[in-house]
Design a protein around this motif. Sequence first.
Motif, PDB file in Angstrom:
ATOM      1  N   ALA A  94       0.847  -1.189   0.000  1.00 57.56           N
ATOM      2  CA  ALA A  94       0.000   0.000   0.000  1.00 57.56           C
ATOM      3  C   ALA A  94       0.884   1.240   0.000  1.00 57.56           C
ATOM      4  CB  ALA A  94      -0.920   0.001   1.221  1.00 57.56           C
ATOM      5  N   ASN A  95       0.620   2.136  -0.917  1.00 62.22           N
ATOM      6  CA  ASN A  95       1.442   3.334  -1.069  1.00 62.22           C
ATOM      7  C   ASN A  95       0.577   4.535  -1.431  1.00 62.22           C
ATOM      8  OD1 ASN A  95       4.395   2.316  -0.969  1.00 62.22           O
ATOM      9  ND2 ASN A  95       3.435   0.901  -2.413  1.00 62.22           N
ATOM     10  N   SER A  96       1.194   5.702  -1.454  1.00 60.36           N
ATOM     11  CA  SER A  96       0.489   6.940  -1.760  1.00 60.36           C
ATOM     12  C   SER A  96       0.126   7.034  -3.233  1.00 60.36           C
ATOM     13  CB  SER A  96       1.363   8.139  -1.388  1.00 60.36           C
ATOM     14  OG  SER A  96       2.494   8.205  -2.248  1.00 60.36           O
ATOM     15  N   ASP A  97      -0.861   7.870  -3.523  1.00 61.25           N
ATOM     16  CA  ASP A  97      -1.224   8.114  -4.916  1.00 61.25           C
ATOM     17  C   ASP A  97      -0.088   8.789  -5.670  1.00 61.25           C
ATOM     18  OD1 ASP A  97      -1.465  10.468  -3.463  1.00 61.25           O
ATOM     19  OD2 ASP A  97      -3.359  11.078  -4.389  1.00 61.25           O
ATOM     20  N   MET A  98       0.771   9.521  -4.931  1.00 59.43           N
ATOM     21  CA  MET A  98       1.902  10.177  -5.583  1.00 59.43           C
ATOM     22  C   MET A  98       2.893   9.155  -6.124  1.00 59.43           C
ATOM     23  SD  MET A  98       2.850  13.461  -6.031  1.00 59.43           S
ATOM     24  CE  MET A  98       3.202  13.033  -7.742  1.00 59.43           C
ATOM     25  N   LEU A  99       3.188   8.110  -5.328  1.00 60.80           N
ATOM     26  CA  LEU A  99       4.080   7.055  -5.811  1.00 60.80           C
ATOM     27  C   LEU A  99       3.433   6.306  -6.967  1.00 60.80           C
ATOM     28  CD1 LEU A  99       6.769   5.586  -5.536  1.00 60.80           C
ATOM     29  CD2 LEU A  99       5.684   4.045  -3.889  1.00 60.80           C
ATOM     30  N   GLY A 100       2.122   6.110  -6.890  1.00 59.06           N
ATOM     31  CA  GLY A 100       1.416   5.465  -7.987  1.00 59.06           C
ATOM     32  C   GLY A 100       1.541   6.266  -9.278  1.00 59.06           C
ATOM     33  N   ALA A 101       1.399   7.573  -9.174  1.00 55.78           N
ATOM     34  CA  ALA A 101       1.548   8.428 -10.344  1.00 55.78           C
ATOM     35  C   ALA A 101       2.961   8.334 -10.905  1.00 55.78           C
ATOM     36  CB  ALA A 101       1.217   9.871  -9.980  1.00 55.78           C
ATOM     37  N   ALA A 102       3.963   8.326 -10.017  1.00 51.80           N
ATOM     38  CA  ALA A 102       5.361   8.263 -10.449  1.00 51.80           C
ATOM     39  C   ALA A 102       5.646   6.962 -11.195  1.00 51.80           C
ATOM     40  CB  ALA A 102       6.280   8.408  -9.240  1.00 51.80           C
ATOM     41  N   ARG A 103       5.189   5.861 -10.643  1.00 51.95           N
ATOM     42  CA  ARG A 103       5.419   4.572 -11.292  1.00 51.95           C
ATOM     43  C   ARG A 103       4.659   4.471 -12.611  1.00 51.95           C
ATOM     44  NH1 ARG A 103       5.371   0.439  -5.998  1.00 51.95           N
ATOM     45  NH2 ARG A 103       7.510   0.961  -5.339  1.00 51.95           N
ATOM     46  N   ALA A 104       3.503   5.127 -12.669  1.00 52.62           N
ATOM     47  CA  ALA A 104       2.690   5.065 -13.887  1.00 52.62           C
ATOM     48  C   ALA A 104       3.328   5.829 -15.039  1.00 52.62           C
ATOM     49  CB  ALA A 104       1.291   5.612 -13.612  1.00 52.62           C
ATOM     50  N   VAL A 105       3.875   7.012 -14.778  1.00 61.86           N
ATOM     51  CA  VAL A 105       4.382   7.831 -15.879  1.00 61.86           C
ATOM     52  C   VAL A 105       5.883   7.687 -16.107  1.00 61.86           C
ATOM     53  CG1 VAL A 105       2.538   9.527 -15.663  1.00 61.86           C
ATOM     54  CG2 VAL A 105       4.672   9.899 -14.433  1.00 61.86           C
ATOM     55  N   CYS A 106       6.628   7.251 -15.091  1.00 66.72           N
ATOM     56  CA  CYS A 106       8.082   7.131 -15.236  1.00 66.72           C
ATOM     57  C   CYS A 106       8.571   5.686 -15.243  1.00 66.72           C
ATOM     58  CB  CYS A 106       8.796   7.881 -14.106  1.00 66.72           C
ATOM     59  SG  CYS A 106       8.592   9.662 -14.168  1.00 66.72           S
ATOM     60  N   GLY A 107       7.751   4.764 -14.767  1.00 62.77           N
ATOM     61  CA  GLY A 107       8.196   3.377 -14.687  1.00 62.77           C
ATOM     62  C   GLY A 107       9.366   3.255 -13.730  1.00 62.77           C
ATOM     63  N   PRO A 237      12.295  15.033 -17.601  1.00 58.76           N
ATOM     64  CA  PRO A 237      10.957  15.277 -18.143  1.00 58.76           C
ATOM     65  C   PRO A 237       9.916  15.365 -17.036  1.00 58.76           C
ATOM     66  CG  PRO A 237      11.544  12.973 -18.406  1.00 58.76           C
ATOM     67  CD  PRO A 237      12.781  13.668 -17.892  1.00 58.76           C
ATOM     68  N   ILE A 238       8.876  16.143 -17.301  1.00 58.28           N
ATOM     69  CA  ILE A 238       7.745  16.270 -16.381  1.00 58.28           C
ATOM     70  C   ILE A 238       6.660  15.296 -16.826  1.00 58.28           C
ATOM     71  CG2 ILE A 238       5.935  17.779 -15.487  1.00 58.28           C
ATOM     72  CD1 ILE A 238       7.807  20.156 -16.086  1.00 58.28           C
ATOM     73  N   GLY A 239       6.380  14.298 -16.010  1.00 59.15           N
ATOM     74  CA  GLY A 239       5.266  13.387 -16.255  1.00 59.15           C
ATOM     75  C   GLY A 239       4.098  13.793 -15.383  1.00 59.15           C
ATOM     76  N   ALA A 240       2.879  13.525 -15.822  1.00 53.08           N
ATOM     77  CA  ALA A 240       1.729  13.978 -15.048  1.00 53.08           C
ATOM     78  C   ALA A 240       0.530  13.057 -15.229  1.00 53.08           C
ATOM     79  CB  ALA A 240       1.350  15.403 -15.458  1.00 53.08           C
ATOM     80  N   VAL A 241      -0.299  13.005 -14.182  1.00 53.08           N
ATOM     81  CA  VAL A 241      -1.576  12.308 -14.250  1.00 53.08           C
ATOM     82  C   VAL A 241      -2.662  13.240 -13.724  1.00 53.08           C
ATOM     83  CG1 VAL A 241      -0.509  10.036 -13.892  1.00 53.08           C
ATOM     84  CG2 VAL A 241      -1.415  11.278 -11.938  1.00 53.08           C
ATOM     85  N   GLY A 242      -3.898  12.953 -14.094  1.00 52.96           N
ATOM     86  CA  GLY A 242      -5.022  13.737 -13.602  1.00 52.96           C
ATOM     87  C   GLY A 242      -5.780  14.406 -14.731  1.00 52.96           C
ATOM     88  N   SER A 243      -7.006  14.793 -14.455  1.00 52.27           N
ATOM     89  CA  SER A 243      -7.878  15.361 -15.482  1.00 52.27           C
ATOM     90  C   SER A 243      -7.351  16.687 -16.009  1.00 52.27           C
ATOM     91  CB  SER A 243      -9.295  15.538 -14.923  1.00 52.27           C
ATOM     92  OG  SER A 243      -9.277  16.369 -13.769  1.00 52.27           O
ATOM     93  N   ILE A 244      -6.824  17.529 -15.131  1.00 43.64           N
ATOM     94  CA  ILE A 244      -6.298  18.821 -15.577  1.00 43.64           C
ATOM     95  C   ILE A 244      -5.055  18.604 -16.439  1.00 43.64           C
ATOM     96  CG2 ILE A 244      -5.256  20.999 -14.836  1.00 43.64           C
ATOM     97  CD1 ILE A 244      -8.278  20.854 -14.414  1.00 43.64           C
ATOM     98  N   ALA A 245      -4.152  17.748 -15.983  1.00 44.44           N
ATOM     99  CA  ALA A 245      -2.946  17.453 -16.763  1.00 44.44           C
ATOM    100  C   ALA A 245      -3.311  16.931 -18.143  1.00 44.44           C
ATOM    101  CB  ALA A 245      -2.086  16.434 -16.017  1.00 44.44           C
TER     102      ALA A 245
END
Length: 279
Positions: A94-107, A237-245
Amino acid sequence: MILIADSGSTKTDWWLSAADGSTKGTLMTTQGMNPFHQDEQQLSAVLTTELLPQLASRRPEHIYFYGSGCTKEMAPTMRRVLKAAMPDAQTIDANSDMLGAARAVCGRSEGIVCILGTGANSCLYNGHDIVANTPPLGYILGDEGSGAVIGKNFINAMYRGMLPKAVVEDFEREQQLTMAQVMDHVYRQPLPNRFLASMSPFIHQHLNVKEVRSLVTECLQKFIRTNLRQYGKPHLPIGAVGSIAYHYRQLLHEAALGEGFTTGRILKSPVKGLIEYHC
């Protein structure tokens, strides 16, 4: 089988892999799970009444949960709840949504990562862990680049005569809101940040108006200056997740170039990237 969760306070997206562990799988939804706002009994109820019936007889062996409120302090609570509901799982993380975003866009590569939705957050990611984070401070003190702040700046500009009259007339006709009602939503009603962020679809429809486009671009530029420049890694590089991004990705790209950065992968939801990361 692998079970991956991307959870916010409103809803949780669960993805269950096929039996062979491939990237083919099933997407399910439950209400949001936030260990900061919900106790163990409430969290357990979501799993037992909403998730387990959807899983039926399928039992995942590896569970990876990413969610808002799932800080290092609260992650053990989430792991206990998941273990109680699915005791046969070999791995429960179990981890934060921030780590999830990082793994999703940067691998597994280094990068700067952002979450741009109703709120805003960012981090510096070394390919495995978050190594730095600029405090977002919320939509009153910070959250530049978020839907709430873009909405706040739009309303401010609209009612102070900085936007064309036609935009104001379109807003009042389409949104059926007066200035008094807007003020009531912001200062008297609950969750004003969500109300402000709800302006985003209207703003997006009017990006052809130069004043509206400039307002959004300036907000994104300020986000980069006050949050991302602190990491001292403009070459990443700047990776991003979310509706605004996702919906403002072209403006985010332009803002990044204007501040001496480049953009990387941009996703509306991190689920696809997390599937690739874990599978």
